[in-house]
Scaffold this motif. Structure first.
Motif, mmCIF file in Angstrom:
data_model
loop_
_atom_site.group_PDB
_atom_site.id
_atom_site.type_symbol
_atom_site.label_atom_id
_atom_site.label_comp_id
_atom_site.label_asym_id
_atom_site.label_seq_id
_atom_site.Cartn_x
_atom_site.Cartn_y
_atom_site.Cartn_z
ATOM 1 N N GLU A 1 -6.242 -3.802 5.625
ATOM 2 C CA GLU A 1 -6.687 -2.968 6.756
ATOM 3 C C GLU A 1 -7.494 -1.758 6.304
ATOM 4 O O GLU A 1 -8.507 -1.422 6.897
ATOM 5 C CB GLU A 1 -5.478 -2.513 7.588
ATOM 6 N N THR A 2 -7.026 -1.141 5.209
ATOM 7 C CA THR A 2 -7.748 0.068 4.781
ATOM 8 C C THR A 2 -9.020 -0.288 4.012
ATOM 9 O O THR A 2 -9.898 0.536 3.852
ATOM 10 C CB THR A 2 -6.873 0.975 3.884
ATOM 11 N N SER B 1 3.698 -6.697 3.970
ATOM 12 C CA SER B 1 3.283 -5.426 4.567
ATOM 13 C C SER B 1 2.308 -4.687 3.659
ATOM 14 O O SER B 1 1.364 -4.067 4.142
ATOM 15 C CB SER B 1 4.491 -4.563 4.968
ATOM 16 N N GLY B 2 2.480 -4.804 2.330
ATOM 17 C CA GLY B 2 1.558 -4.161 1.401
ATOM 18 C C GLY B 2 0.151 -4.743 1.521
ATOM 19 O O GLY B 2 -0.834 -4.020 1.605
ATOM 20 N N GLU C 1 7.894 -7.144 1.469
ATOM 21 C CA GLU C 1 7.112 -5.987 1.012
ATOM 22 C C GLU C 1 5.684 -6.413 0.679
ATOM 23 O O GLU C 1 4.736 -5.656 0.898
ATOM 24 C CB GLU C 1 7.757 -5.363 -0.227
ATOM 25 N N CYS D 1 -3.582 -1.626 -5.810
ATOM 26 C CA CYS D 1 -2.331 -1.651 -5.057
ATOM 27 C C CYS D 1 -1.491 -0.474 -5.516
ATOM 28 O O CYS D 1 -1.159 -0.363 -6.689
ATOM 29 C CB CYS D 1 -1.635 -2.976 -5.371
ATOM 30 N N ASP D 2 -1.183 0.421 -4.587
ATOM 31 C CA ASP D 2 -0.466 1.627 -5.013
ATOM 32 C C ASP D 2 1.020 1.373 -5.231
ATOM 33 O O ASP D 2 1.657 2.028 -6.027
ATOM 34 C CB ASP D 2 -0.692 2.777 -4.010
ATOM 35 N N LYS D 3 1.564 0.354 -4.553
ATOM 36 C CA LYS D 3 3.000 0.137 -4.640
ATOM 37 C C LYS D 3 3.277 -1.359 -4.795
ATOM 38 O O LYS D 3 3.125 -2.123 -3.833
ATOM 39 C CB LYS D 3 3.631 0.666 -3.347
ATOM 40 N N THR E 1 -1.128 -6.340 4.042
ATOM 41 C CA THR E 1 -1.689 -5.975 5.344
ATOM 42 C C THR E 1 -2.305 -4.582 5.276
ATOM 43 O O THR E 1 -3.433 -4.373 5.709
ATOM 44 C CB THR E 1 -0.574 -5.998 6.415
ATOM 45 N N ARG E 2 -1.537 -3.662 4.667
ATOM 46 C CA ARG E 2 -2.021 -2.287 4.578
ATOM 47 C C ARG E 2 -3.324 -2.216 3.762
ATOM 48 O O ARG E 2 -4.306 -1.620 4.180
ATOM 49 C CB ARG E 2 -0.943 -1.423 3.909
ATOM 50 N N VAL E 3 -3.313 -2.880 2.595
ATOM 51 C CA VAL E 3 -4.484 -2.831 1.716
ATOM 52 C C VAL E 3 -5.711 -3.420 2.422
ATOM 53 O O VAL E 3 -6.796 -2.849 2.415
ATOM 54 C CB VAL E 3 -4.218 -3.593 0.393
#
Ligand SMILES: Nc1ncnc2c1ncn2[C@@H]1O[C@H](COP(=O)(O)OP(=O)(O)O)[C@@H](O)[C@H]1O
Ligand SMILES: [Mg+2]
Length: 303
Positions: free
Chosen positions: A275-276, A268-269, A265, A256-258, A271-273
């Motif tokens: 998805e990628t 959304s974090g 947060e 997790c970068d952030k 979800t991003r992780v």
């Protein structure tokens, strides 16, 4: 941006010799939301009582919108700054809620209709309609908290100072109060200074933190302060639960970068992780996981 509050080299010693503040310097811009964090006895309340002129500056000075507080009359101070005490029973003392909210405006020299207008507006914005004739000491703690805020807001201050506003509130009242404060800031541009232990509320309530421990230790955004492990440890400060959870997940290989500071947060974090990473997250136990968890504990446990 204009300075709403400037504190310069403020030191304060109680009559018994307790040094509560030492060389405190602080600047709050107009419209900013500031959290003051620090352990019990750090001087948060003492500092706040200087901001609204209850305590006269013995050493150093406080300015509100460029005017030195100690040179202002009480009536001038209350137009600039209002303080919500930690204990609503210190704030409410009249027989009815109406009288309590009207007290400030009447003292500001307002008459009949003007007073009623101020009271109505405060009652409306705090959702206290129908409570006007209730006895404040009979209200629930959450209602009393809103009532004290209404009594302060009726004086229409430009700066609002709140001492531990979410302490002892149930989860519903806490969320409601956070919403109300943010709305006051959004809608009316009120500058806010909030002393709090409630680190979970800080990302929602503050643009910037001052870490206080008799002196100002550091200032920065919540992200800057919560990432400073040494600072947190030395000053017995905590971080939001969701931040800790994601940090411990790193020991289990979570990439997790952030780290998130709030649930929004986190969503959304995640979800991003996901998805990628092709649709899922992967956690595992490896050789060093338990050592890392042990180190993680040491980072957050202050003993
Ligand atoms: N009336 C008082 N007389 C003497 N010492 C006091 C008084 N009020 C607070 N203090 C001391 O001043 C320091 C700062 O207190 P306070 O401002 O209440 O801290 P905080 O609000 O951060 O918990 C503490 O050491 C406290 O014990
Ligand atoms: Mg206090």
């Amino acid at each position: 941006m204009r300075e709403a509050i400037t504190v310069r080299d403020l030191s304060y010693k109680y009559p018994d010799g307790t040094k509560a503040l030492e060389d405190v310097n602080m600047e709050v811009h107009e419209g900013e939301r500031i959290a003051i964090v620090g352990p019990n006895g750090a001087g948060k309340t003492t500092l706040m009582l200087h901001l609204n002129g209850t305590f006269r500056c013995m050493e150093g000075e406080v300015e509100l919108f460029g005017k030195t507080v100690s040179k202002l009359k009480r009536a001038e101070i209350v137009k600039e700054i209002g303080m919500v005490f930690q204990d609503p029973d210190d704030q409410l003392f009249m027989p009815t809620l109406f009288d309590d909210i009207a007290f400030g405006p009447i003292n500001q020299g307002l008459k009949g209709d003007e007073v009623r207008e101020r009271v109505d507006k405060a009652i409306m914005s705090l959702g206290l309609s129908g409570y006007e004739d209730r006895a404040p000491h009979r209200l629930s703690f959450g209602e009393k908290k809103k009532a004290s805020l209404a009594a302060v807001m009726a004086m229409e201050p430009r700066i609002l100072v709140l001492d531990e506003p979410t302490a002892n509130l149930d989860p519903y009242s806490r969320t409601e109060l956070i919403g109300i404060l943010n709305e006051l800031n959004d809608r009316e541009g009120i500058t806010m200074v909030i002393a709090t232990h409630d680190v979970n509320a800080i990302p929602e309530l503050a643009d910037r933190i001052y870490a206080l421990n008799r002196r100002i230790i550091e200032t920065g955004t919540p992200r800057e302060i919560f990432f400073d492990g040494e600072l947190l440890k030395q000053n017995k400060l905590d971080v939001p639960d969701v931040f800790k959870l994601f940090d411990v997940m790193r020991c289990f290989g979570f990439n997790c970068d952030k780290l998130p500071l709030s649930l929004d947060e986190a969503v959304s974090g995640l979800t991003r992780v996901i998805e990628t990473a092709g649709g899922h997250i992967h956690l595992h136990i490896h050789e060093h996981t338990h050592d890392e968890v042990k180190k993680w504990r040491e980072k957050y446990e202050h003993h």
